[in-house]
Enzyme design. Structure first.
Site, short mmCIF file in Angstrom:
data_model
loop_
_atom_site.label_atom_id
_atom_site.label_comp_id
_atom_site.label_asym_id
_atom_site.label_seq_id
_atom_site.Cartn_x
_atom_site.Cartn_y
_atom_site.Cartn_z
N HIS A 1 -8.03 5.45 -3.48
CA HIS A 1 -7.31 5.31 -2.22
C HIS A 1 -8.26 4.77 -1.17
O HIS A 1 -9.46 5.04 -1.22
CB HIS A 1 -6.75 6.68 -1.77
CG HIS A 1 -5.73 6.59 -0.70
ND1 HIS A 1 -6.06 6.51 0.64
CD2 HIS A 1 -4.38 6.57 -0.75
CE1 HIS A 1 -4.95 6.44 1.36
NE2 HIS A 1 -3.92 6.48 0.55
N ASP B 1 0.97 7.86 -5.63
CA ASP B 1 1.81 6.90 -6.34
C ASP B 1 1.79 7.09 -7.85
O ASP B 1 2.66 6.56 -8.54
CB ASP B 1 1.35 5.47 -6.03
CG ASP B 1 1.42 5.15 -4.54
OD1 ASP B 1 2.50 5.34 -3.97
OD2 ASP B 1 0.40 4.75 -3.97
#
Length: 441
Positions: free
Chosen positions: A308, A365
């Site tokens: 991320h 996700d």
């Protein structure tokens, strides 16, 4: 609470400039360069704005190194599974969870504003078959400003709940209508007796020939997914909302810009990319092949759903969503081979020194796509679901920006790297050729 604690010194040549050091509530530190260009003639260069704070905000706090996410000071772990998405939306907009009466009023406004203007239904007929729902949604949102043209900064300040509930409610209706249009079924109108997430599921999947039966566990899972996506500080789409809104663009057109930013595969489309990757691994039947590709610095391939931009630790949302994924599949009695691949991929990555050292942990996700797939939501709707969840955060940031005393139109600087000064000089031969062509010779 923002405080100034001393100065940083910048030395340019023989001159030393003092720049204020700003400290936030959670001891986040920044060097205030507001007057840097005025005082020194210099600007800073920061492609991607990875080290640049564009604003001060009291909405969301993230500590990427420690894996912390809080909405208005409340840890995401304490909200997920305990409150509804609508309560979370109210929290983001107002800074506190609603009382029973305030929640009742807010829910009533959601119900009142849930219908899409009937004339807008005809807009769906103008899109080609197979048009991506996310692009339809962005266009429809822009169209809303022509039906509600008086929503500007002043009315927004006076009537935030009416405006917010209209948008939060209508986006759900538009998303469901777009899906029904794509499969050739008649639209299902919202029901007064159903709460937000149950209403959306019913509008998506109910049919005149096959009534949809609501499952409380699935409704709970959808609430959770939307809560986890409700806000995430100054990401690409939220920054787009703030930048566009800084020009006093009406809120509908501003949100349309956020939807456009979110539609990109590197932002809102990440969970769809995870599903594509898992299918590739399933077809190849060799997980080591893809792990090795991800570790090869000369290979552009990346494991989607890992790492991320902000988190350098385990994404706190991923921890919550992983268990929800198991619960949903068990509830629906689904044995999904893609989940088995996801679990094994996570296990291998977390035991591999390459991924551990680079802190490439699973993010939100990684599992969300599998849950949406199990619920029955098609992959081209995944990004739309992200927009449903993120909408309260966008509105909260827009509201915070228009009410800020320091509000000004966004205007980044640049470093020019083109050609230096050169003077106009006509090419006489080229001009003569053009003249002959014009005369037809």
């Amino acid at each position: 609470m923002l405080k100034q604690k001393g100065f940083a010194e910048l030395k340019i040549g023989r001159k030393v400039y003092k720049l204020p050091i700003i400290v936030g509530t959670e001891n986040e530190k920044a060097i205030d360069i507001t007057n840097l260009r005025r005082d020194t003639g210099f600007i800073t260069l920061d492609p991607g704005y990875g080290n640049t704070g564009s604003c001060c905000s009291s909405i969301t706090f993230i500590d990427g190194e420690k894996g912390i996410l809080r909405y208005r000071g409340i840890p995401i772990e304490e909200l997920a599974g305990r409150v509804t998405f609508i309560e979370t939306a109210y929290l983001l907009l107002h800074g506190a969870l609603p009382s029973e009466q305030k929640l009742k009023t807010f829910s009533s406004l959601l119900n009142k504003n849930s219908l899409l203007h009937e004339d807008m239904r005809h807009f769906f007929d103008g899109f080609p078959r197979g048009a991506h729902p996310m692009h339809i949604l962005g266009t429809m949102f822009n169209g809303l400003s022509t039906f509600y043209p008086n929503i500007d900064a002043l009315s927004m300040k006076e009537d935030i709940d009416v405006t917010a509930t209209r948008l939060i409610s209508i986006v759900r209706t538009m998303a469901a209508f777009a899906y029904k249009k794509s499969i050739g079924e008649p639209p299902v109108y919202p029901r007064r007796d159903l709460p937000y997430c149950a209403n959306f599921l019913n509008m998506m999947f109910d049919s005149p020939v096959k009534p949809y039966v609501l499952d409380p566990e699935i409704v709970k899972a959808l609430n959770l997914l939307l809560i986890l996506h409700a806000d995430h500080e100054q990401n690409c789409s939220t920054s787009a909302v703030r930048i566009i809104g800084s020009a006093q663009v009406n809120l509908y057109a501003t949100i349309s810009a956020g939807i456009s930013a979110l539609s990109g595969p590197l932002h809102g489309g990440a969970n769809q990319a995870v599903m594509d990757m898992l299918r590739k691994i399933e077809r190849k039947g060799d997980m080591d092949y893809f792990i090795d590709k991800a570790k090869d610095k000369n290979d552009p391939f990346k494991l989607m759903g890992f790492g991320h931009r902000v988190y350098k630790n385990y994404d706190p949302r991923a921890t919550i969503i992983k268990q929800t994924c198991h619960n949903v599949l068990k509830r629906l009695k689904i044995k999904d081979p893609l989940l088995d691949i996801a679990l094994e991929l996570e296990k291998r990555a977390l035991s591999d020194s390459y991924f551990v050292e680079k802190k490439l942990y699973p993010n939100v996700d990684f599992y969300s796509g599998i849950i949406y797939k199990a619920i029955g939501i098609p992959e081209n709707m995944f990004t739309v679901m992200f927009a449903l969840g993120r909408l309260p955060g966008w509105i909260a940031h827009w509201k915070e920006m228009v009410e800020s005393k320091d509000r000004k139109i966004a205007r980044p600087r640049q470093i020019y790297v083109g050609k230096g000064l050169r003077h106009f000089k006509r090419d006489e031969k080229a001009a003569a050729v053009v003249a002959l062509k014009v005369k037809g010779k």
